[in-house]
Design a protein around this motif. Structure first.
Motif, PDB file in Angstrom:
ATOM      1  N   ASN A   1       7.059  19.440  -0.230  1.00 35.68           N
ATOM      2  CA  ASN A   1       8.065  18.419  -0.854  1.00 35.68           C
ATOM      3  C   ASN A   1       7.862  17.159  -0.107  1.00 35.68           C
ATOM      4  N   LEU A   2       7.544  16.113  -1.044  1.00 37.19           N
ATOM      5  CA  LEU A   2       7.140  14.688  -0.207  1.00 37.19           C
ATOM      6  C   LEU A   2       8.219  13.896  -0.045  1.00 37.19           C
ATOM      7  N   GLY A   3       8.982  14.448   1.000  1.00 37.64           N
ATOM      8  CA  GLY A   3      10.372  13.976   1.365  1.00 37.64           C
ATOM      9  C   GLY A   3      10.060  12.949   2.613  1.00 37.64           C
ATOM     10  N   PRO A   4      11.208  12.218   3.107  1.00 37.26           N
ATOM     11  CA  PRO A   4      10.733  11.083   4.091  1.00 37.26           C
ATOM     12  C   PRO A   4       9.888  11.586   5.325  1.00 37.26           C
ATOM     13  N   GLN A   5      10.122  12.832   5.827  1.00 35.71           N
ATOM     14  CA  GLN A   5       9.424  13.358   6.855  1.00 35.71           C
ATOM     15  C   GLN A   5       8.039  13.629   6.359  1.00 35.71           C
ATOM     16  N   MET A   6       7.798  14.214   5.124  1.00 41.14           N
ATOM     17  CA  MET A   6       6.589  14.329   4.871  1.00 41.14           C
ATOM     18  C   MET A   6       5.836  13.068   4.540  1.00 41.14           C
ATOM     19  N   MET A   7       6.449  12.085   4.109  1.00 44.29           N
ATOM     20  CA  MET A   7       5.835  10.799   3.784  1.00 44.29           C
ATOM     21  C   MET A   7       5.310  10.241   5.231  1.00 44.29           C
ATOM     22  N   GLU A   8       5.962  10.567   6.302  1.00 45.20           N
ATOM     23  CA  GLU A   8       5.360   9.959   7.541  1.00 45.20           C
ATOM     24  C   GLU A   8       4.241  10.802   7.981  1.00 45.20           C
ATOM     25  N   SER A   9       4.008  12.163   7.506  1.00 49.71           N
ATOM     26  CA  SER A   9       3.155  12.960   7.839  1.00 49.71           C
ATOM     27  C   SER A   9       1.666  12.477   6.856  1.00 49.71           C
ATOM     28  N   LEU A  10       2.074  12.181   5.771  1.00 53.95           N
ATOM     29  CA  LEU A  10       1.148  11.642   4.955  1.00 53.95           C
ATOM     30  C   LEU A  10       0.259  10.676   5.119  1.00 53.95           C
ATOM     31  N   PHE A  11       0.943   9.737   5.758  1.00 46.13           N
ATOM     32  CA  PHE A  11       0.268   8.582   6.273  1.00 46.13           C
ATOM     33  C   PHE A  11       0.061   8.467   7.898  1.00 46.13           C
ATOM     34  N   GLU A  12       0.011   9.519   8.387  1.00 48.44           N
ATOM     35  CA  GLU A  12      -0.238   9.714   9.795  1.00 48.44           C
ATOM     36  C   GLU A  12      -1.578   9.063  10.247  1.00 48.44           C
ATOM     37  N   THR A  13      -2.727   9.261   9.226  1.00 46.31           N
ATOM     38  CA  THR A  13      -4.027   8.832   9.637  1.00 46.31           C
ATOM     39  C   THR A  13      -4.059   7.306   9.186  1.00 46.31           C
ATOM     40  N   ALA A  14      -3.214   6.580   8.812  1.00 44.19           N
ATOM     41  CA  ALA A  14      -3.223   5.128   8.699  1.00 44.19           C
ATOM     42  C   ALA A  14      -2.353   4.543   9.671  1.00 44.19           C
ATOM     43  N   PRO A  15      -2.748   3.193   9.818  1.00 45.89           N
ATOM     44  CA  PRO A  15      -2.184   2.327  10.886  1.00 45.89           C
ATOM     45  C   PRO A  15      -0.670   2.195  10.746  1.00 45.89           C
ATOM     46  N   GLU A  16      -0.492   2.005   9.236  1.00 41.36           N
ATOM     47  CA  GLU A  16       0.842   1.745   9.085  1.00 41.36           C
ATOM     48  C   GLU A  16       1.468   2.158   8.064  1.00 41.36           C
ATOM     49  N   ARG A  17       2.656   2.498   7.606  1.00 43.49           N
ATOM     50  CA  ARG A  17       2.953   3.174   6.353  1.00 43.49           C
ATOM     51  C   ARG A  17       3.092   1.853   5.298  1.00 43.49           C
ATOM     52  N   PRO A  18       2.482   2.066   4.312  1.00 43.02           N
ATOM     53  CA  PRO A  18       2.067   0.786   3.266  1.00 43.02           C
ATOM     54  C   PRO A  18       3.284   0.399   2.591  1.00 43.02           C
ATOM     55  N   TRP A  19       4.326   1.271   2.465  1.00 40.96           N
ATOM     56  CA  TRP A  19       5.347   0.909   1.087  1.00 40.96           C
ATOM     57  C   TRP A  19       6.602   0.731   1.847  1.00 40.96           C
ATOM     58  N   ASN A  20       6.837   0.324   3.063  1.00 39.80           N
ATOM     59  CA  ASN A  20       8.030   0.449   3.439  1.00 39.80           C
ATOM     60  C   ASN A  20       8.856  -0.991   3.359  1.00 39.80           C
TER      61      ASN A  20
END
Length: 434
Positions: free
Chosen positions: A164-183
């Motif tokens: 379930n791509l909830g807020p916590q999972m969104m954080e995990s999804l982009f953990e390999t990126a320098p920032e979260r792109p959609w904030n």
């Protein structure tokens, strides 16, 4: 000696990679190392095997790491961090312990930076320019960049890794990126969240399409961070020029951008909210001076091509002193709609004036596109002679009669499919020349 140490510190700095106060990796270094780990561990249930460790070492230093050496490293990590080893391989935690204890704490920053640079990172721990195939993004103003089917498939698989791509999972999804792109805007409010604050698969893919449309270089960079493609250039393609679409009387674009014009209080913001499934609110309007976007996937039944396309709605802020649209901005428009309050005669007249103004600007620039009129707030009583006047005016300029909608009642009369139809046939619904 002092000079040499200073040079080494400048070339292989500890500051960007490690916080010596908290004794922890800096966020961007963590993201980079996690990406390196995933590239070699994703096909092994995210466990870095003995062979994977050997491959990383050889890729970075062009020197073979003997199997007994890699096994020795894994055994050493198991003693320090038992949960860092699984099935005779390293978990992410184990890999990070290896980096910290064997490299950073032993002062082997040259080794760490060699690894990071081998995998394409610059001094800011972002992918270096040469890692992003900018040549695949070259285009004319009336061309756009879209994700390929291959890229969309990769994004679907990435999404499906999470229950379930909830807020916590969104954080995990982009953990390999320098920032979260959609904030931040324009992405933050462009789709509706699920009840738990997450994203549905369609919303997730829609945001990727929006980012690819607005900032293809950034989209491609982040695609590399989370999907690890062998050939990043295969993730995108450039669409055919709009002028050729008009000549061929057909467009096969999978992402359609619709500009939403209209006077104040016409119902533009309510329309965008309804488009993404956001509840109606009498006081909900776009009070920002900046343009606002809403993006969603729309069923395409009855048309040629895919079952669904991505529709991007761009609200153009109303300006009393006229439009401030550059030719480059207009070149990105596939369809324009002009929204007016059907209960307000002044709103109707101002909307017609906007249509005339936009048509003149676009024709002078050689950038004609389909136009539709939208009669909003049909839950209210129409102004006298509204139907007759609007029908006569639209027929006189060669476009369809206004499409009636009520955002308050959730009635949109297939407006969004009609926008896709207009985009697919760009030679129709174009205002007549004087």
């Amino acid at each position: 000696m002092v000079l040499m140490e200073a040079q080494m510190a400048a070339v292989y700095p500890i500051g960007p990679v490690y916080n010596q106060v908290t004794n922890s990796l800096k966020p961007r270094c963590f993201a980079a190392l996690k990406r390196i780990f995933e590239i070699y561990a994703r096909d092994n249930d995210y466990v870095l095997s003995n062979e994977g460790l050997i491959h990383i070492y050889y890729r970075c230093f062009n020197i073979p790491l003997m199997p007994f050496q890699s096994r020795g490293l894994i055994e050493s990590i198991q003693e320090q961090c038992p949960e860092g080893v699984k099935e005779n391989g390293l978990t992410l935690d184990g890999f990070l312990v290896l980096i910290v204890t064997m490299l950073i704490k032993q002062g082997k920053l040259k080794t760490l930076w060699t690894m990071l640079r081998t995998f394409g990172y610059n001094k800011d721990l972002r992918l270096a320019d040469e890692m992003i195939p900018y040549s695949s993004l070259k285009r004319k103003p009336d061309q756009t960049v879209e994700l390929t089917d291959e890229a969309i498939g990769s994004l679907r698989r990435t999404y499906n890794r999470f229950d379930n791509l909830g807020p916590q999972m969104m954080e995990s999804l982009f953990e390999t990126a320098p920032e979260r792109p959609w904030n931040e805007a324009p992405y933050k409010y462009a789709v509706e969240k699920t009840s738990n604050g997450g994203l549905s698969l369609e919303a997730f893919l829609s945001l990727w399409s929006l980012m690819t449309l607005l900032d293809p270089a950034r989209s491609l960079e982040y695609f590399i961070y989370i999907c690890h493609p062998d050939d990043p250039s295969s993730a995108v393609h450039v669409t055919r020029r709009r002028e050729l679409d008009r000549k061929e009387k057909n467009s096969e674009r999978k992402v359609v951008q619709c500009f939403v014009f209209g006077p104040k209080n016409a119902g533009k913001s309510a329309l965008l909210n309804g488009f993404i499934g956001r509840p109606y609110d009498d006081d909900n309007r776009n009070v920002l001076a900046d343009e606002r976007y809403a993006v969603n996937m729309v069923g395409n039944s009855g048309l040629t091509g895919d079952a669904k396309k991505t529709l991007v709605m761009k609200e153009i802020p109303y300006q009393e002193d006229g439009l401030w649209l550059t030719n480059e901005a207009l070149a990105s428009c596939d369809v324009a709609i002009f929204v007016y309050d059907s209960s307000d005669e002044f709103s109707w007249k101002r909307s017609i004036d906007l249509l005339a103004e936009v048509s003149t600007i676009s024709k002078d620039a050689g950038l004609e596109f389909p136009c539709l009129m939208v009669a909003a707030k049909m839950d209210l009583d129409s102004f006298p002679m509204a139907i007759q006047e609007s029908t006569r005016a639209t027929q006189g300029i060669g476009i369809e009669t206004p499409i009636p909608i009520s955002s308050k009642l959730g009635e949109f009369d297939n407006l969004f499919r009609k926008i896709l139809t207009a985009a697919e046939h760009p030679h129709l619904c174009v205002t007549k020349k004087d």
